[in-house]
Every structure is written in C-alpha cells, then in structure tokens.
Design an enzyme around this catalytic site. Structure first.
Site, PDB file in Angstrom:
ATOM      1  N   ASN A 152       0.884  -1.167   0.000  1.00  0.00           N
ATOM      2  CA  ASN A 152       0.000   0.000   0.000  1.00  0.00           C
ATOM      3  C   ASN A 152       0.920   1.214   0.000  1.00  0.00           C
ATOM      4  O   ASN A 152       1.523   1.552   1.018  1.00  0.00           O
ATOM      5  CB  ASN A 152      -0.889  -0.037   1.250  1.00  0.00           C
ATOM      6  CG  ASN A 152      -1.938   1.054   1.218  1.00  0.00           C
ATOM      7  OD1 ASN A 152      -1.885   1.953   0.373  1.00  0.00           O
ATOM      8  ND2 ASN A 152      -2.880   0.998   2.136  1.00  0.00           N
ATOM      9  N   ARG A 201      -2.543  -2.034  -3.650  1.00  0.00           N
ATOM     10  CA  ARG A 201      -3.817  -1.373  -3.436  1.00  0.00           C
ATOM     11  C   ARG A 201      -3.794  -0.105  -4.286  1.00  0.00           C
ATOM     12  O   ARG A 201      -2.881   0.716  -4.168  1.00  0.00           O
ATOM     13  CB  ARG A 201      -3.959  -0.986  -1.966  1.00  0.00           C
ATOM     14  CG  ARG A 201      -5.207  -0.206  -1.755  1.00  0.00           C
ATOM     15  CD  ARG A 201      -5.360   0.223  -0.324  1.00  0.00           C
ATOM     16  NE  ARG A 201      -6.648   0.875  -0.189  1.00  0.00           N
ATOM     17  CZ  ARG A 201      -6.904   1.818   0.678  1.00  0.00           C
ATOM     18  NH1 ARG A 201      -5.980   2.215   1.530  1.00  0.00           N
ATOM     19  NH2 ARG A 201      -8.105   2.367   0.728  1.00  0.00           N
ATOM     20  N   HIS A 223     -13.508   1.599  -0.441  1.00  0.00           N
ATOM     21  CA  HIS A 223     -13.464   0.469   0.510  1.00  0.00           C
ATOM     22  C   HIS A 223     -13.985  -0.816  -0.127  1.00  0.00           C
ATOM     23  O   HIS A 223     -14.491  -1.699   0.578  1.00  0.00           O
ATOM     24  CB  HIS A 223     -14.338   0.736   1.771  1.00  0.00           C
ATOM     25  CG  HIS A 223     -13.849   1.833   2.649  1.00  0.00           C
ATOM     26  ND1 HIS A 223     -14.711   2.733   3.254  1.00  0.00           N
ATOM     27  CD2 HIS A 223     -12.598   2.169   3.049  1.00  0.00           C
ATOM     28  CE1 HIS A 223     -14.006   3.581   3.979  1.00  0.00           C
ATOM     29  NE2 HIS A 223     -12.728   3.262   3.879  1.00  0.00           N
ATOM     30  N   GLY A 260     -12.061   6.247   8.258  1.00  0.00           N
ATOM     31  CA  GLY A 260     -12.983   6.534   7.162  1.00  0.00           C
ATOM     32  C   GLY A 260     -14.095   5.507   7.270  1.00  0.00           C
ATOM     33  O   GLY A 260     -13.878   4.430   7.806  1.00  0.00           O
ATOM     34  N   ARG A 292     -13.770  13.509   8.512  1.00  0.00           N
ATOM     35  CA  ARG A 292     -14.508  13.935   7.319  1.00  0.00           C
ATOM     36  C   ARG A 292     -15.971  14.179   7.679  1.00  0.00           C
ATOM     37  O   ARG A 292     -16.562  13.406   8.445  1.00  0.00           O
ATOM     38  CB  ARG A 292     -14.437  12.879   6.220  1.00  0.00           C
ATOM     39  CG  ARG A 292     -13.064  12.741   5.626  1.00  0.00           C
ATOM     40  CD  ARG A 292     -13.062  11.736   4.491  1.00  0.00           C
ATOM     41  NE  ARG A 292     -11.795  11.034   4.479  1.00  0.00           N
ATOM     42  CZ  ARG A 292     -11.644   9.763   4.177  1.00  0.00           C
ATOM     43  NH1 ARG A 292     -12.686   9.022   3.820  1.00  0.00           N
ATOM     44  NH2 ARG A 292     -10.465   9.198   4.210  1.00  0.00           N
ATOM     45  N   MET A 301     -12.466   7.070  18.031  1.00  0.00           N
ATOM     46  CA  MET A 301     -13.686   6.637  18.696  1.00  0.00           C
ATOM     47  C   MET A 301     -13.458   6.306  20.162  1.00  0.00           C
ATOM     48  O   MET A 301     -14.319   6.528  20.999  1.00  0.00           O
ATOM     49  CB  MET A 301     -14.289   5.444  17.934  1.00  0.00           C
ATOM     50  CG  MET A 301     -15.602   4.959  18.461  1.00  0.00           C
ATOM     51  SD  MET A 301     -16.868   6.248  18.684  1.00  0.00           S
ATOM     52  CE  MET A 301     -17.459   6.505  17.018  1.00  0.00           C
ATOM     53  N   GLY A 338     -16.501  -0.801  13.748  1.00  0.00           N
ATOM     54  CA  GLY A 338     -17.501  -1.853  13.506  1.00  0.00           C
ATOM     55  C   GLY A 338     -17.188  -3.152  14.223  1.00  0.00           C
ATOM     56  O   GLY A 338     -18.077  -3.854  14.683  1.00  0.00           O
ATOM     57  N   ASN A 357     -15.090  -3.447  16.987  1.00  0.00           N
ATOM     58  CA  ASN A 357     -14.679  -3.347  18.405  1.00  0.00           C
ATOM     59  C   ASN A 357     -15.583  -2.547  19.324  1.00  0.00           C
ATOM     60  O   ASN A 357     -15.284  -2.432  20.503  1.00  0.00           O
ATOM     61  CB  ASN A 357     -13.287  -2.700  18.477  1.00  0.00           C
ATOM     62  CG  ASN A 357     -12.231  -3.547  17.813  1.00  0.00           C
ATOM     63  OD1 ASN A 357     -11.979  -4.659  18.252  1.00  0.00           O
ATOM     64  ND2 ASN A 357     -11.658  -3.035  16.746  1.00  0.00           N
ATOM     65  N   GLU A 405      -8.215  -6.390   4.206  1.00  0.00           N
ATOM     66  CA  GLU A 405      -8.046  -5.887   2.839  1.00  0.00           C
ATOM     67  C   GLU A 405      -6.771  -6.430   2.195  1.00  0.00           C
ATOM     68  O   GLU A 405      -6.761  -6.741   1.008  1.00  0.00           O
ATOM     69  CB  GLU A 405      -8.055  -4.351   2.855  1.00  0.00           C
ATOM     70  CG  GLU A 405      -9.449  -3.826   3.171  1.00  0.00           C
ATOM     71  CD  GLU A 405      -9.499  -2.342   3.473  1.00  0.00           C
ATOM     72  OE1 GLU A 405      -9.176  -1.968   4.611  1.00  0.00           O
ATOM     73  OE2 GLU A 405      -9.850  -1.571   2.567  1.00  0.00           O
TER      74      GLU A 405
HETATM   75  P1  ADP Z   1      -8.575   3.050   9.218  1.00  0.00           P
HETATM   76  O1  ADP Z   1      -8.087   1.730   8.657  1.00  0.00           O
HETATM   77  O2  ADP Z   1      -9.632   3.727   8.412  1.00  0.00           O
HETATM   78  O3  ADP Z   1      -7.488   3.969   9.670  1.00  0.00           O
HETATM   79  P2  ADP Z   1      -9.509   1.446  11.457  1.00  0.00           P
HETATM   80  O4  ADP Z   1     -10.320   0.406  10.797  1.00  0.00           O
HETATM   81  O5  ADP Z   1      -8.203   1.079  12.065  1.00  0.00           O
HETATM   82  O6  ADP Z   1      -9.369   2.723  10.546  1.00  0.00           O
HETATM   83  O7  ADP Z   1     -10.431   2.076  12.619  1.00  0.00           O
HETATM   84  C1  ADP Z   1     -10.006   3.149  13.416  1.00  0.00           C
HETATM   85  C2  ADP Z   1     -11.138   3.532  14.352  1.00  0.00           C
HETATM   86  O8  ADP Z   1     -11.514   2.367  15.104  1.00  0.00           O
HETATM   87  C3  ADP Z   1     -10.723   4.589  15.357  1.00  0.00           C
HETATM   88  O9  ADP Z   1     -11.799   5.496  15.557  1.00  0.00           O
HETATM   89  C4  ADP Z   1     -10.488   3.776  16.612  1.00  0.00           C
HETATM   90  O10 ADP Z   1     -10.740   4.505  17.760  1.00  0.00           O
HETATM   91  C5  ADP Z   1     -11.525   2.691  16.473  1.00  0.00           C
HETATM   92  N1  ADP Z   1     -11.165   1.515  17.284  1.00  0.00           N
HETATM   93  C6  ADP Z   1     -10.263   0.545  16.985  1.00  0.00           C
HETATM   94  N2  ADP Z   1     -10.190  -0.356  17.998  1.00  0.00           N
HETATM   95  C7  ADP Z   1     -11.059   0.057  18.944  1.00  0.00           C
HETATM   96  C8  ADP Z   1     -11.451  -0.434  20.223  1.00  0.00           C
HETATM   97  N3  ADP Z   1     -10.932  -1.550  20.734  1.00  0.00           N
HETATM   98  N4  ADP Z   1     -12.393   0.262  20.903  1.00  0.00           N
HETATM   99  C9  ADP Z   1     -12.915   1.388  20.396  1.00  0.00           C
HETATM  100  N5  ADP Z   1     -12.595   1.904  19.197  1.00  0.00           N
HETATM  101  C10 ADP Z   1     -11.685   1.250  18.483  1.00  0.00           C
END
Ligand code: ADP
Length: 402
Positions: free
Chosen positions: A7, A95, A184, A216, A245, A287, A336, A338, A385
């Site tokens: 990537n 990717r 995605h 995202g 965003r 999050m 989604g 966690n 992915e």
């Molecule tokens: P990307 O690949 O788009 O950077 P991720 O799929 O890694 O993103 O997701 C990141 C988001 O998931 C963040 O907002 C992070 O806080 C949340 N996140 C990941 N693990 C946890 C967890 N155990 N509890 C709460 N939020 C989580």
C-alpha cells in the site's frame, strides 16, 4: 507462492508478505512492515518477521524507489531476512484507490493499466499518484516482477445508473466522469462474502448491507451478489460522519462558506476532510476518545456519537428500502469490529424489520450478534483488505501461468 502486498502512500509504504499454503486462498503472513517519512528527514524502514521482534532502521529515503529497495533489502537480509532472494517472490499486489470506470476487477499491471491509473488520478489526486510511485519503483528495480492492481472502486462498478448518477447536467458525467464511484471495495466485498459463508447461504441470494466503520467509513448495499449502492461518492468525503470527514452535506455549503467567509477551495477542502467529522464536532477523532468523553457525560462527545450513529441508521434504512428488504447487516473495521455500544445503538432502530439484537453476543464481539429468531441477521466480520489483495494477486498469477 509468495506474494508481497503493497500500500504505497505519499510519504509511507506499508507491506505484508504472504505465502499461500495450498491451492486456494489459505495464506500465512511471513512478514510485515513499512517505510515511513519518505522524502522527509528521519525516514525509516521496518520489518517484522512473524513470531520475531521488529527490525527497524533509520536511513535516508529520498523517494519511493529508495524506499522499495530498502524494504526488499530487509526482506532478503542474509541473517534476519525472510526471503533468500527476490526470485522467491511470485509477484506483488498493489492497493490502488481509483480505477474510475476502467476497472471492474483486479488486473495484471501493464503499460496500459499504468496509463489508465494515471488518467484516473484526476479523480483521486492524493491517492493514485503515490500508488503509481510504488508500482513504478518496483518496475524500475525489477522489470520482470509481475504486479497486480486491486482497486478500491472496482466492486462498485456494478451499481446501476440510478445509484451512480448525480442530478447535474449530463455532460458532467459523459465528459467529466463526475459520478458516484464508492470506495473500501475490497473490504465491503470480502465481509459480505464472509457473512454469506458464516450463514451458510449463497451470497447471490442475499440482500446485505455492509458497514465499514474505521477512521474513514462507508456503507454498501449488496443485492444478488453485487454492489448496488454505496455511501461514498466521487470522493471518499461523502456518506456517513467519519473521524475527520464531514460526510454528507447540503452541497451548497462549501460554496456558501467560500462566498461568505472568503476561504479558498483548499481551506474548505481541509475543513471538510481534515477538520470535520467527529473531530470537528467534539475535538476527538478517535472513537476510543469519543467514547471516553461520552462515558464522562461530555456534551460534545454525546452529540458527536449521536450524529455518527444517526447517519449510519439513515443509510441502513435507505438501503433496506432501496433493495426492498435486507437479510444481513455486517459491521467491520476498527469501530464496527470493536465497539458494541455503537452497534447496539445503530441496530436499536431496526426492530420493525424483525431484527433482534443478542446483547450478550454483541457485547462479546461475537460473529453473529442477533438472536436465533431474528429475521434480519447482524454480523461482526473482521476485514482483511491485504488478504483480499493477496488472494486476487494469487488468482491472476495462477491464471497467467496456465
Ligand atoms: P482506518 O483503517 O480507516 O485507519 P480502522 O479500521 O483502524 O481505521 O479504525 C479506526 C477507528 O476504530 C478509530 O476510531 C479507533 O478509535 C476505532 N477503534 C479501533 N479499535 C477500537 C477499540 N478496541 N475500541 C474502540 N474503538 C476502536
């Protein structure tokens, strides 16, 4: 077969080295790592061989070619490397963010493919050029190395015109290619198929809504095994609220801000892409931090979480209506997979469809989080992915050999 998945971003390259353990898509990860701060001072490269400590080196990486070379050297390092030589590598899967209307699936990279990715850079100026730099660096260093491009947009090319056309003068589409593309795609396609497998139902017979909720986020509707609509649009800014965003806005808002506040398009773009979303609403983009604020009763975090959940509910509702029903709702990516609180809040509004959450299964992040009597199933599926890119590369290289 050993496959390297890359990537390539503007100042970093991430990689994962896979070995297929059979004639199908069973892979083990041999090593993973990346190059950071390419073209910036303090650049470094690292490699973590599975089961070993991470190796890390600081070195000058003025460009992608130097970075790729450093990655290959680490992988083939005589004592600690994971490959004896690069000839062990069957190919590289990349990717690539935007395939425009040129690609409906993954392809072996040729000169024509490079030209088409370059042409589509106008649609993804921040992503396609650095993706191409990774492809070109490998081509210059190892001209015979087979390379495969896997596009974020490809799976959504099955959307019908009613889903991808915007209400603009038609030449904006016919001449300027302004339409919904969606992103995605590797994640949505993978988790939708995995969900069908988990439920032991044919993918082609299901109406599935997949919610990819990471930094995202996007939501996709699959009907008959095809993406029929998705929340991101011409760019990844559209759709649900994200980490930084804005997601959907009244389309006149950016113009209004430029006209009344005298801001440039770059400033408004930064506002919508980097200063908006959860961050803009409550000062937290992650999050975990939003949830901490929510637990402590901080008004901004409570409001931001409400807006986040509401946007997802609206898309699920819209897609259930668009498909005249839904059988499965899937949650994936960081949030989604966690965050049970988010899933429970989102699903609370689908009792009218006969969906019943199994609160204990949801809290434990189980795969199926609805009760046995639930008419609509909800699942949590880990997205992968890189593995999809490895699988597509494997298939294309195998077909090439025949
Ligand atoms: P990307 O690949 O788009 O950077 P991720 O799929 O890694 O993103 O997701 C990141 C988001 O998931 C963040 O907002 C992070 O806080 C949340 N996140 C990941 N693990 C946890 C967890 N155990 N509890 C709460 N939020 C989580």
């Amino acid at each position: 077969m050993k496959i390297l998945v890359i990537n390539s971003g503007s100042s970093s390259i991430k990689y994962k080295l896979y070995e297929s353990t059979g004639d199908n898509h069973d892979f083990k990860v041999l090593a993973q790592g990346g190059a950071e701060r390419i073209g910036i001072s303090g650049a470094s490269v690292d490699c973590k061989k599975t089961g070993c400590e991470k190796e890390h080196q600081y070195l000058d990486l003025p460009d992608h070619k130097k970075a790729i070379n450093a990655i290959f050297q680490m992988l083939t390092e005589p004592e600690k490397g994971v490959l004896k030589s690069l000839s062990e590598l069957s190919g590289v899967g990349h990717r690539v963010v935007h395939g425009g209307e040129d690609f409906t699936g993954s392809v072996l990279i040729t000169g024509d493919v490079v030209a088409a990715i370059r042409k589509n850079s106008v649609l993804a100026p921040l992503h396609n050029p650095p993706n191409l730099m990774g492809i070109q660096a490998i081509h210059e260093l190892y001209p015979d190395m087979p390379q495969v491009a896997v596009f974020d947009t490809a799976i959504h090319q099955t959307m019908p015109p009613k889903a991808y056309l915007y209400g603009l003068p038609k030449e904006q589409y016919t001449v300027h290619k302004i339409r919904r593309y969606g992103f995605h795609g590797t994640s949505h396609g993978y988790v939708a198929k995995q969900a069908a497998k988990e439920l032991n139902r044919p993918f082609e017979k299901l109406k599935i809504i997949t919610c990819h909720l990471g930094n995202g986020g996007s939501i996709t509707a699959f009907d008959g095994g095809k993406s029929v609509d998705t929340s991101m649009g011409l760019t990844p800014l559209a759709g649900i609220l994200m980490g930084t965003r804005s997601g959907d806005l009244d389309p006149y808002i950016p113009l209004h801000i430029m006209e009344t506040q005298g801001l440039s398009s770059e400033q408004v773009s930064a506002m919508m892409n980097k200063q908006g979303g959860l961050l803009g609403l409550c000062g937290q983009r992650d999050m975990r931090d939003v949830l901490e604020g929510y637990e402590k009763g901080y008004e901004g975090c409570i409001e931001a979480l409400d807006i986040f959940v509401y946007a997802i509910q609206k898309y699920i509702g819209a897609y259930a209506a668009a498909m005249n029903g839904v059988n499965v709702i899937v949650f994936t990516a960081g949030i989604g997979e966690n965050v049970p609180q988010v899933r429970e809040k989102v699903l609370a509004n689908f009792g009218y469809l006969g969906l019943k959450v199994d609160k204990r299964a949801n809290k434990a992040n189980k795969t199926v989080i609805t009760s046995a009597i639930s008419k609509v199933k909800a699942l949590v599926i880990h997205t992968d992915e890189e593995k999809v890119i490895a699988s597509d590369t494997f298939d294309i290289l195998k077909a090439k050999k025949k």
